[in-house]
Design a protein around this motif. Structure first.
Motif, short mmCIF file in Angstrom:
data_model
loop_
_atom_site.label_atom_id
_atom_site.label_comp_id
_atom_site.label_asym_id
_atom_site.label_seq_id
_atom_site.Cartn_x
_atom_site.Cartn_y
_atom_site.Cartn_z
N GLY A 79 17.87 44.77 33.62
CA GLY A 79 17.83 43.61 32.73
C GLY A 79 19.10 43.51 31.91
N SER A 80 20.22 43.64 32.58
CA SER A 80 21.52 43.81 31.91
C SER A 80 22.01 42.59 31.16
CB SER A 80 22.57 44.22 32.95
OG SER A 80 23.82 44.38 32.37
N GLY A 81 21.53 41.40 31.50
CA GLY A 81 22.00 40.19 30.82
C GLY A 81 23.47 39.95 31.11
N ASP A 102 19.38 42.32 37.52
CA ASP A 102 18.95 41.23 36.65
C ASP A 102 18.21 40.18 37.48
OD1 ASP A 102 19.73 40.40 33.58
OD2 ASP A 102 19.32 38.64 34.83
N SER A 103 17.20 39.57 36.88
CA SER A 103 16.37 38.62 37.63
C SER A 103 16.95 37.21 37.67
CB SER A 103 14.96 38.57 37.00
OG SER A 103 15.04 38.13 35.65
N ARG A 107 23.33 34.98 35.92
CA ARG A 107 23.92 36.13 35.23
C ARG A 107 24.58 37.07 36.23
NH1 ARG A 107 19.38 35.83 31.20
NH2 ARG A 107 18.13 37.21 32.53
N ILE A 108 23.95 37.25 37.38
CA ILE A 108 24.52 38.11 38.41
C ILE A 108 25.86 37.54 38.90
CG2 ILE A 108 24.24 38.92 40.79
CD1 ILE A 108 22.70 40.58 38.77
N CYS A 125 25.97 44.63 41.75
CA CYS A 125 25.17 43.70 40.95
C CYS A 125 24.04 43.16 41.83
CB CYS A 125 26.04 42.56 40.43
SG CYS A 125 27.42 43.11 39.40
N HIS A 127 20.60 40.96 42.34
CA HIS A 127 19.72 39.90 41.84
C HIS A 127 18.30 40.21 42.29
CE1 HIS A 127 17.90 35.70 42.44
NE2 HIS A 127 17.76 36.04 41.17
N VAL A 151 15.22 45.04 26.05
CA VAL A 151 14.62 44.17 27.06
C VAL A 151 13.15 43.88 26.78
CG1 VAL A 151 14.04 43.96 29.51
CG2 VAL A 151 16.26 44.88 28.84
#
Length: 242
Positions: A79-81, A102-103, A107-108, A125, A127, A151
Motif C-alpha cells: 500500500g505504498s501510495g 499498490d491496488s 499510482r503504480i 512495482c 499492481h 495504511v
C-alpha cells in the motif's frame, strides 16, 4: 545545496546516515516528479518542499534508525501510495531489492516512472491487492522486511503484510499516534499469522514534533494456507477475537 537539503542532510547525519551528491539529486528529482504528477492525480496533500523532505522523505528513512538496513536485502512495501517508505529507502540504501504493491494502477504508473527517472534498479512495482499478490509463490514468505505506512489498523495490516515476510523476517508498521490500543486489538491476528511482537519504538518527527511509532513484528513460521483471505475480507472482518 539549498536550505531544505541542508536541513535534511543534518537531520540524517544526526543518525549516522550520510547521502552522496547523486542521492541528493535523486531526492530532488523525486520531489519534482511528485509535485508534477500531483497536479494530475491525488498522490499527497503535502507539496511544500521542506514539508515533503521532512514529512515524507525523512519520515520514510526513520525506519532505518530502528532497523539495521545493512542486514536487509529484500523489502516489500504494501500500500505504498506515492512510494513511501520504499523509494526513499531504496535511494538511501541502493543494495535493497524492493517490491512495491499498490491496488491503484495510476499510482503504480507514477512509481514506475519515478523508478525509471531516478535510474533505480531492482525495484518491482506490482499492481494488485495485497491479499492476491501474497498468494503468488514469488512473493509469499519471501521478504526480509515488509513495511506499511499508515495504511490501516494493525489487526488488518497483519493479514496484508505478514504473508510477504519470510520466516525470521520482520514486519515494521509505521504509525503516527500511540498505537498501543491497536497492538492489543491485534493480538489474535498475530497468533493466527505467526507474528511475534518485538516492540514499539516511539519518537518525534523533527520541526513540527509530531508523534511517530514503529511497531516491529517478527515472523516466526510460514503463513498458514488459509491466509490471507479473499480480497476485501480483512477490511470487513478483521482478525480480532469476537
Amino acid at each position: 545545496m539549498d536550505q531544505t537539503e541542508r536541513l535534511f542532510t543534518e537531520l540524517l547525519s544526526d543518525h549516522g546516515l550520510e547521502l552522496s551528491e547523486l542521492q541528493l539529486e535523486q531526492f530532488d528529482a523525486y520531489y519534482r516528479e511528485l509535485v508534477d504528477w500531483n497536479e494530475r492525480m491525488n498522490l499527497t496533500g503535502i507539496t511544500e518542499r521542506e514539508q515533503v523532505y521532512v514529512k515524507h522523505f525523512y519520515d520514510s528513512l526513520s525506519l532505518a534508525f530502528h532497523v539495521n538496513m545493512k542486514e536487509v536485502h529484500s523489502i516489500a512495501d504494501i500500500g505504498s501510495g506515492a512510494g513511501f517508505p520504499s523509494i526513499p529507502l531504496k535511494i538511501a540504501f541502493p543494495h535493497l531489492r524492493v517490491t512495491i504493491v499498490d491496488s491503484l494502477n495510476k499510482r503504480i504508473l507514477f512509481l514506475r516512472h519515478v523508478v525509471e527517472t531516478l535510474n533505480l534498479n531492482q525495484v518491482l512495482c506490482v499492481h494488485g491487492r495485497a491479499e492476491e499478490v501474497a498468494r503468488a509463490s514469488d512473493h509469499r514468505d519471501r521478504y526480509d522486511l515488509v513495511t506499511a505506512r499508515a495504511v490501516a489498523r494493525l489487526s488488518i495490516l497483519n493479514e496484508f503484510c505478514l504473508p510477504f515476510a519470510k520466516t525470521g523476517g520482520l514486519f515494521a508498521a509505521m504509525k503516527g499516534s500511540d498505537p498501543h490500543e491497536e497492538v492489543e486489538d491485534a493480538a489474535f491476528s498475530l497468533s493466527e499469522l505467526n507474528g511475534n511482537l518485538i516492540g514499539i519504538s516511539a519518537f518525534k518527527l523533527p520541526v513540527e514534533e509530531a508523534d511517530r511509532h514503529i511497531i516491529s513484528i517478527r515472523k516466526t513460521a510460514s503463513t498458514p494456507k488459509k491466509y490471507p483471505r479473499k480480497p476485501g475480507t480483512p477490511l470487513k472482518e478483521p482478525l480480532t477475537k469476537r
